[in-house]
Design an enzyme around this catalytic site. Sequence first.
Site, short mmCIF file in Angstrom:
data_model
loop_
_atom_site.label_atom_id
_atom_site.label_comp_id
_atom_site.label_asym_id
_atom_site.label_seq_id
_atom_site.Cartn_x
_atom_site.Cartn_y
_atom_site.Cartn_z
N CYS A 150 22.97 -48.40 11.95
CA CYS A 150 23.87 -49.51 12.27
C CYS A 150 23.29 -50.89 12.01
CB CYS A 150 24.29 -49.46 13.74
SG CYS A 150 25.25 -48.03 14.23
N LEU A 241 -1.04 -20.27 12.25
CA LEU A 241 -0.60 -21.46 11.53
C LEU A 241 0.53 -21.21 10.55
CD1 LEU A 241 -4.10 -23.01 11.08
CD2 LEU A 241 -2.46 -23.45 12.88
N ASP A 352 1.99 -32.54 0.50
CA ASP A 352 1.35 -33.82 0.24
C ASP A 352 -0.15 -33.67 0.04
OD1 ASP A 352 3.68 -34.11 2.16
OD2 ASP A 352 3.40 -36.22 1.64
N GLU A 1238 33.30 -54.35 7.01
CA GLU A 1238 33.15 -53.80 5.67
C GLU A 1238 32.74 -54.80 4.59
OE1 GLU A 1238 36.33 -50.35 5.11
OE2 GLU A 1238 37.17 -52.07 6.16
#
Length: 1294
Positions: A150, A241, A352, A1238
């Site tokens: 928002c 794990l 990663d 808008e």
Amino acid sequence: MTADELVFFVNGKKVVEKNADPETTLLAYLRRKLGLSGTKLACGEGGCGACTVMFSKYDHLQNKIVHFPANACLAPICSLHHVSVTTVEGIGSTKTRLHPVQERIAKSHGSQCGFCTPGIVMSMYMLLRNQPEPTMEEIEDALQGNLCRCTGYRPILQGFRTFARDGGCCGGKGDNPNCCMNQKKDQTVTLSPSLFNPEEFMPLDPTQEPIFPPELLVGDAPGRVWHPSSAVVERMPGAALGIKDRPATSGFHFFPGIEMKFKNKLFPLIVCPAWIPELNSVEHGEEGISFGASCPLSCVEKTLLDAVAQLPTHKTEVFRGILEQLRWFSGKQLKSVASVGGNIITASPISDLNPVFMASGAKLTIVSRGTRRTIRMDHTFFPGYRKTLLGPEEILLAIEIPYSREGEFFSAFKQSSGREDYIPKVTSGMRVLFQPGTAQIKELALCYGGMADRTISALKTTRKQLSKFWNEELLQDVCAGLFRRTLTLSFFFKFYLTVLQKLGKVDSEDKCGKLDPTFASATLLFQKDPPTNVQLFQEVPKGQSEDDIVGRPLPHLGAAMQACGEAVYCDDIPHYQNELSLRLVTSTRAHAKIKSIDTSEAQKVQGFVCFLSVDDIPGSNKTGYFNDETVFAKDEVTCVGHIIGAVVTDTPEHAQRAAQAVKITYEDLPAIITIEDAIKHNSFYGSELKIEKGDLQKGFLEADNIVSGEFYIGGQEHFYLETHCTIAVPKGEAGEMELFVSTENTMKTQAFVANVLGVPANQILVRVKRLGGGFGGKETRSTLVSTAVALAVYKTGCPVRCMLDRDEDMLITGGRHPFLARYKVGFMKTGRIVALEVNHYSNAGNTLDLSEAVMQAALFHMESCYKIPNIRGTGRVCKTNLPSNTAFRGFGAPQAMLIAEQWMSEIAVTCGLPAEEVRRKNMYKEGDLTHFNQKLEGFTLTRCWDECLASSQYHARKSEIDKFNKENCWKKRGLCIVPTKFGINFAISFLNQAGALILVYTDGSVLLTHGGTEMGQGLHTKMVQVASRALKIPTSKIYISETSTNTVPNTSPTAASISTDLNGQAVYEACQTILKRLEPFKRKNPSGSWEDWVIAAYQDAVSLSATGFYKAPEVTYSFETNSGYLFNYFSYGVACSEVEIDCLTGDHKNLRTDIVMDVGSSLNPAIDIGQVEGAFVQGLGLFTLEELQYSPEGSLYTRGPSTYKIPTFGSIPIEFRVSLLRDSPNKKAIYASKAVGEPPLFLAASIFFAIKDAIHAARAQHKDYNRKELFRLDSPATQEKIRNACMDKFATMV
């Protein structure tokens, strides 16, 4: 306490759970068992931060209390033994006192819908517990794991900046030219730069924070004994794990939660390694630093940061590469619980860290019963997809990350859809070791993730380079042998330049290449300056009463409750006795006949009550705005996600299992997925829409130049933080039913439920307290859930609740319409446009919904802000086998105006003229007629344009950018200024109406109800302001409880940016009725108070309740004649944006945005500026980030924050300046205001075209590879599209 008792604390209160279910998450436990609803469910996968809480525990390895954030939606309660949990309710309350974090986010206007606010509050609170005086960088880092849809993030950062030691207001004493005190002020108008006063904030006092439970400081952690590693194996059967088909690990590890939630996995054994010392130790050795496999990534990050600060630079090359990856590894919530060993053993092909570990030559210690071995993590470690070299009885004990050596250099790279993203597309670790004192290669490692089904190493290429020198010849050879992907080549080139730069600093011999100074910026790691902002608005006139709140920056009335977790959303309503849960059963095929539905396995699921299908409907199965939809599919499905039925059980978890157990067989039918498919097969709804004016043929004949092309704009997911939710309750007589719904449209919800049940609407009561965001997505599609839930209540006689999971919501409910445009524009050499033809196509999906109205709005905005004498626009609504697309902020206008700016930019390039000059030359003037023949009155756009040009220092910065681009080959900057004109009205005349109800009580308090719903846009706050001025009483006397069908009937949807105009006028009319009734009592007692007049009226038997009604001027526009009244007025605005792109990776930074917006005489500048910024950032997502991806069979791939990227705190412009146009009253709306929800969204197109401007600069530098000045860049301008558009030698190698 017995051995099987789970003991933890929540907000200082002890919780003892004797029969803990290992699959129960903390979030479910908090909300259902403890009644703490402040912690929200928004995504269920740890990607949005709405469920953030703080964990505190005594760390026996460090001998201190540690605080860290975590996602409650992923944390099993069994992992919390001897942990203290703090939720948003535990730090402050409106009933006692707000915590400074809660106060500041509320008063700085950082909470709109408020659904994300508790999570953001807790992330900031956790930071302050660990660092009471943080830097702005630390604040931004702490919020990296939180999303907000928002606010546009700016007010949150501005409010929290008051905690920063480097972020407070300079009071005009600093040397910052952008200081709010240095802004020019008009002689007659006061422009205020302050939306709040930081001096009013309570100071932060760390000594007043809740203490850690003393009971948790006594003794050792449960079950924690210092055993040798062999004993660790005894306690952890199988490997740990997260290895497939082995015990899941939990504790502070999030992967099992994802597996259980989204893959419906049931783990017979869940192991908690978080308490085992060997798995959590950190040891500094001679060759590197060793981390226990269960060490969280936050621990790895801190340890490596300390090492980099203390050790010689040459020893920390690998550490700095790992830190660069961890820097962008999602938020602290995940880094605090995700383990380094889990990252390795899950064996993700897009990890990663695994390419980095592999390239560095990290050592892994693996143990099993009685054995221990150490292996190097090399190209053999991952033999296949999600597989490692570990045997069935082995566990990963530790990883040793090596120190780098003299003459060794290391870099890590990552590319993902969003920068703060833990799911990358391509990752890489690169290492080179030179012969001592030379630039001759001794070792070279290039490892990649995202290129295959496992982490891989470019062995053939690297082996060929041994003994070669680091120069251009090597660069060419490596690029010729590497995986043929632009990004992999670009990554290596960056590594090559980085090493070249470092070698140059140590004066290596001449056989080393030399770094071109214009290439240097390509070696820089991504850096972002702390955010700065200026917000200017016109202060109220001198002499305006202090009690008159209109025009003042009043905080959102629910902000404080939202910040404390006290604001009630639909799913926060306490559970009813005998309440049941509903889960939708949806199609897995895009187009097919239903052959059979088998619910036998579902009936075996614990808690199963019933399965609902079309056969259970007592009324009509037909639903939707045009009766072309069904409540449940019958015989045929027309999209993936088409609702076939629903299961009803005792809990949401059982409902999920039962729904997945329903077996449906299909007979596939041909499916149409894309706009191109629809055009090919002539699959459309209705006939062609057309607007035409002038003589198109004549215009093209007169034109000096004609440009034609095709342009595609992708769809957009609403991603309101609160998904669709409905609770339905039977009232026990005459078929009455009460529904609590997260909807923008109470009237249609009531009507559709009554229709499916076959009862009159007066027996259905729909109530809406507030929405956790809407943006048009809850205007019509909320009825998909509401009708099914109501039917379940009808069948079972019990209250029923359904809140869609994020993946369900994204799959089922549709979003913004994708558009394809084919355009042809004729213009003179001067840039003046003489003819335009655009054919628009939208992807409506499997039902019509609002798609025709969206296309109409697109045609009404197709010329944007430009006067075109000869114009034709057509629109076709494509019928496809995707879930029905629907209303979304802007409603077709942003797509049409982006198309307009596309051909406008091509005109500028073709003419060789500055784009801003061509835009200004073609811009409308006061009194002009639009292409649909409406006269422009009160045309303030030219004022907005001139102010934005001046305040943004456009021309001076354009020169600076040209200079930057000459000096930097692989980084380019772009600048663009874009206007917007947005028509305000419902195009359907009867929708432009509103009602209000005012009840005045004898104590003088006022209960106000109107037809609009509050979804964060501040509608209720503005309505209270309107009533306050009209009645001349303080806002504290006025309260809005909810929106409901039994107070204001037949309401229009809260949509089209017009709710303040319509409902505000209705409220005003109701107030006038009350005032007229009180007038005699005022005359009798002129010195009396409001309360005196009210009680006098009551005692005289005068009604103190009144309705108000307002009808806007009738819409008379006709497509047939292209004439008639259409829009009540227009909202105008201009934005200027500057960006910087990385030509090698496609990354971009939003450096600065200046916005000037005409909102009339603002009712509430804080709310209006919040709407401008929030809409802009949502548009930024639409045009640059958010990409919906479907399979060829029509199945949505992007179903959550891990795969669908909305803007984050780091996405917004570093400098964000918003100014509300002064002295621009609008006589056509309440108190001279204007609509604001808008219109500003399209201004983010300035970012898109600034990116395109930067790409132009890049292509101009590599002319050998770019023969055409005009190039196609579809929306969104993602990293991949930007990189591919920057044509260069690497792109041509692919």
